[in-house]
Design an enzyme around this catalytic site. Structure first.
Site, PDB file in Angstrom:
ATOM      1  CB  CYS A   1      41.088  38.693  47.561  1.00 29.17           C
ATOM      2  SG  CYS A   1      40.145  39.886  47.090  1.00 29.17           S
TER       3      CYS A   1
HETATM    4  N1  COA Z   1      26.982  40.982  30.858  1.00 31.44           N
HETATM    5  C1  COA Z   1      27.530  40.992  30.006  1.00 31.44           C
HETATM    6  N2  COA Z   1      28.345  41.798  29.016  1.00 31.44           N
HETATM    7  C2  COA Z   1      28.198  42.441  30.058  1.00 31.44           C
HETATM    8  C3  COA Z   1      29.149  42.269  30.890  1.00 31.44           C
HETATM    9  C4  COA Z   1      28.283  41.606  32.040  1.00 31.44           C
HETATM   10  N3  COA Z   1      28.037  41.600  32.956  1.00 31.44           N
HETATM   11  N4  COA Z   1      29.979  42.989  31.890  1.00 31.44           N
HETATM   12  C5  COA Z   1      30.152  44.032  31.227  1.00 31.44           C
HETATM   13  N5  COA Z   1      29.768  43.071  29.624  1.00 31.44           N
HETATM   14  C6  COA Z   1      30.235  44.255  28.312  1.00 31.44           C
HETATM   15  C7  COA Z   1      30.898  44.868  28.034  1.00 31.44           C
HETATM   16  O1  COA Z   1      30.521  46.323  28.175  1.00 31.44           O
HETATM   17  C8  COA Z   1      31.659  45.583  27.066  1.00 31.44           C
HETATM   18  O2  COA Z   1      30.979  44.792  26.255  1.00 31.44           O
HETATM   19  P1  COA Z   1      32.036  46.548  24.880  1.00 31.44           P
HETATM   20  O3  COA Z   1      32.646  45.664  24.349  1.00 31.44           O
HETATM   21  O4  COA Z   1      31.068  46.138  23.408  1.00 31.44           O
HETATM   22  O5  COA Z   1      31.991  47.752  25.367  1.00 31.44           O
HETATM   23  C9  COA Z   1      32.371  43.890  27.183  1.00 31.44           C
HETATM   24  O6  COA Z   1      31.103  43.105  27.899  1.00 31.44           O
HETATM   25  C10 COA Z   1      33.592  43.614  27.892  1.00 31.44           C
HETATM   26  O7  COA Z   1      33.552  43.816  29.193  1.00 31.44           O
HETATM   27  P2  COA Z   1      34.972  44.009  29.530  1.00 31.44           P
HETATM   28  O8  COA Z   1      34.521  44.551  30.919  1.00 31.44           O
HETATM   29  O9  COA Z   1      36.215  44.717  28.597  1.00 31.44           O
HETATM   30  O10 COA Z   1      35.243  42.473  29.991  1.00 31.44           O
HETATM   31  P3  COA Z   1      36.410  41.328  30.899  1.00 31.44           P
HETATM   32  O11 COA Z   1      37.344  40.910  29.735  1.00 31.44           O
HETATM   33  O12 COA Z   1      37.711  42.821  31.533  1.00 31.44           O
HETATM   34  O13 COA Z   1      36.003  41.305  31.928  1.00 31.44           O
HETATM   35  C11 COA Z   1      35.972  41.515  34.200  1.00 31.44           C
HETATM   36  C12 COA Z   1      35.369  42.278  32.808  1.00 31.44           C
HETATM   37  C13 COA Z   1      35.530  42.231  35.333  1.00 31.44           C
HETATM   38  C14 COA Z   1      35.556  39.809  34.287  1.00 31.44           C
HETATM   39  C15 COA Z   1      37.516  41.610  34.076  1.00 31.44           C
HETATM   40  O14 COA Z   1      37.920  42.419  33.550  1.00 31.44           O
HETATM   41  C16 COA Z   1      37.945  40.721  35.556  1.00 31.44           C
HETATM   42  O15 COA Z   1      38.051  40.003  35.952  1.00 31.44           O
HETATM   43  N6  COA Z   1      38.595  41.888  36.142  1.00 31.44           N
HETATM   44  C17 COA Z   1      39.594  41.892  37.472  1.00 31.44           C
HETATM   45  C18 COA Z   1      38.721  42.185  38.522  1.00 31.44           C
HETATM   46  C19 COA Z   1      38.779  41.335  39.454  1.00 31.44           C
HETATM   47  O16 COA Z   1      39.373  40.283  39.467  1.00 31.44           O
HETATM   48  N7  COA Z   1      38.517  41.596  40.941  1.00 31.44           N
HETATM   49  C20 COA Z   1      39.084  41.447  41.242  1.00 31.44           C
HETATM   50  C21 COA Z   1      40.388  41.438  42.507  1.00 31.44           C
HETATM   51  S1  COA Z   1      41.067  40.541  43.862  1.00 31.44           S
END
Ligand code: COA
Length: 372
Positions: A156
């Site tokens: 990215c």
């Molecule tokens: N739909 C519904 N629930 C979901 C889900 C989805 N698509 N994906 C995860 N969950 C759930 C998880 O299972 C978790 O449930 P739990 O609390 O019961 O365990 C909860 O939602 C939170 O999940 P989590 O992975 O902790 O979410 P988050 O707040 O970290 O958000 C991302 C996930 C991917 C949006 C976030 O981590 C992120 O943006 N990270 C950076 C990734 C990125 O940008 N990559 C490219 C970089 S250039």
């Protein structure tokens, strides 16, 4: 030393849109069918149930509401979940070069240039559709440019690695006018059957023309550029030429994209602003000198936190605009799109900072000042 400037930028997004609701309906249909087909194995603990996704989670966790995609039907079809792109004969322009050329033409038109005015082409994107010949060579030929052409990747952050290189090549007199292309077909890389990542990416193409300052007005002076890396395995796309030798290609081939979203979030929110601030220090730029920062669009909370650390003030849409809701993460093209959409209102003499970050990890930063 010859100063460099950004003469113009351009971006193009495909007209096809997938909303969160459409994406989630398709993903959940896939998950439900998988769970029902494997109900016995799941009950016996021999297989894991595929969890359901939700639009509300996606909007709240990422800020993404929809994404523009190259091809919609295949992504939403639960029997494929990848875009359907017919193969082309080798005489035809490749899909990625064609995609790049859409934004290249916009950048050329804005600058009032022909392709023959360009003497260097860099494709700077997350991936190229083949190992060789370089996609940049195809673009060079298509627009009638001269000089060099090469491809580079840094996920990215690639566009700002391209800008860093172009700045150095121009300052050292090796080129006069370089075209940097970031054509990102991320829906071909993403895994739409994995809940953690299925919503993240959209497709877009962006282009930047960087040139030696010959005294003509307009454009943006490049005040400084800087890039840094820190190895991480937390965000990976593991498919490439070695798969065949490793015999690791699944006969029912599916691309692989893995990430530990929490780790990426935490690591990058710490690392990216440090790199941007180091670039600012190199050119004696303080946060008060910066009116706006154009950040890579990965997650709205990352945008909030990184902007605050670069600017030392709370983020607003004015000082760190976001385009995530409409386009999702369009990888390296996003920082250029963001700049293109949110720079016309700045006054002559005002300064902004671009910062892009991603897998590697790699972080690129650049400071630009609007010229008279
Ligand atoms: N739909 C519904 N629930 C979901 C889900 C989805 N698509 N994906 C995860 N969950 C759930 C998880 O299972 C978790 O449930 P739990 O609390 O019961 O365990 C909860 O939602 C939170 O999940 P989590 O992975 O902790 O979410 P988050 O707040 O970290 O958000 C991302 C996930 C991917 C949006 C976030 O981590 C992120 O943006 N990270 C950076 C990734 C990125 O940008 N990559 C490219 C970089 S250039």
């Amino acid at each position: 030393m010859q100063n460099s400037l950004i003469r113009s930028t351009g971006y193009w997004v495909p007209p096809n849109v997938i909303t969160n609701d459409e994406l989630v309906a398709s993903y959940n249909a896939y998950a439900t069918r998988f769970n029902s087909r494997h109900a016995d194995a799941i009950a016996a603990g021999e297989a894991e149930a595929v969890p359901l996704s939700s639009s509300e989670f996606i909007r709240n966790a990422s800020g993404i509401e929809r994404r523009h995609v190259y091809e919609k039907t295949g992504i939403l079809d639960i029997d494929s979940m990848v875009p359907r792109i017919p193969p082309r004969p080798i005489e035809a322009v490749s899909v990625q070069a064609e995609f790049a050329l859409k934004s290249v033409q916009i950048a050329l038109d804005k600058a009032g240039y022909e392709g023959s005015d360009i003497d260097g082409v860099i494709v700077a994107s997350s991936a190229q559709q083949r190992n060789f010949p370089a996609v940049s060579c195809e673009i060079q030929e298509a627009i009638g440019a001269s000089g060099f052409a090469f491809d580079m990747t840094m996920a990215c952050a690639a566009a700002l690695y391209g800008l860093n290189l172009a700045n150095g090549l121009i300052r050292s007199g090796q080129a006069k006018r370089i075209l940097i292309c970031s054509p990102e077909l991320m829906t071909c890389i993403n895994v739409h059957s994995r809940r953690e990542v299925h919503f993240i990416f959209g497709d877009a193409s962006a282009a930047m023309i960087v040139e030696a300052d010959d005294g003509r007005p307009g454009g943006w002076d490049v005040l400084g550029t800087h890039t840094e890396n820190k190895w991480s395995s937390a965000l990976r796309s593991d498919y490439g030429f070695i798969n065949v030798a490793e015999q690791s290609v699944d006969p029912a081939f599916a691309p692989h994209l893995d990430q530990d979203g929490h780790k990426v979030f935490k690591d990058v929110v710490g690392f990216a602003p440090k790199v941007a601030r180091r670039m600012m220090q190199q050119i004696d730029l303080t946060p008060e000198d910066v009116r706006r920062t154009w950040l890579h669009q990965a997650n709205i909370r990352m945008v909030d936190m990184i902007a605050k650390r670069i600017l030392e003030r709370d983020r607003t849409h004015e000082n760190a605009p976001s385009i995530l809701h409409e386009y999702g993460n369009t990888s390296s093209s996003s920082v250029v799109m963001n700049f293109d959409m949110h720079s016309d209102d700045m006054d002559v003499g005002e300064t902004g900072v671009m910062c892009a970050f991603g897998a590697g990890y790699g972080v690129g930063a650049a400071a630009v000042r609007k010229r008279a």
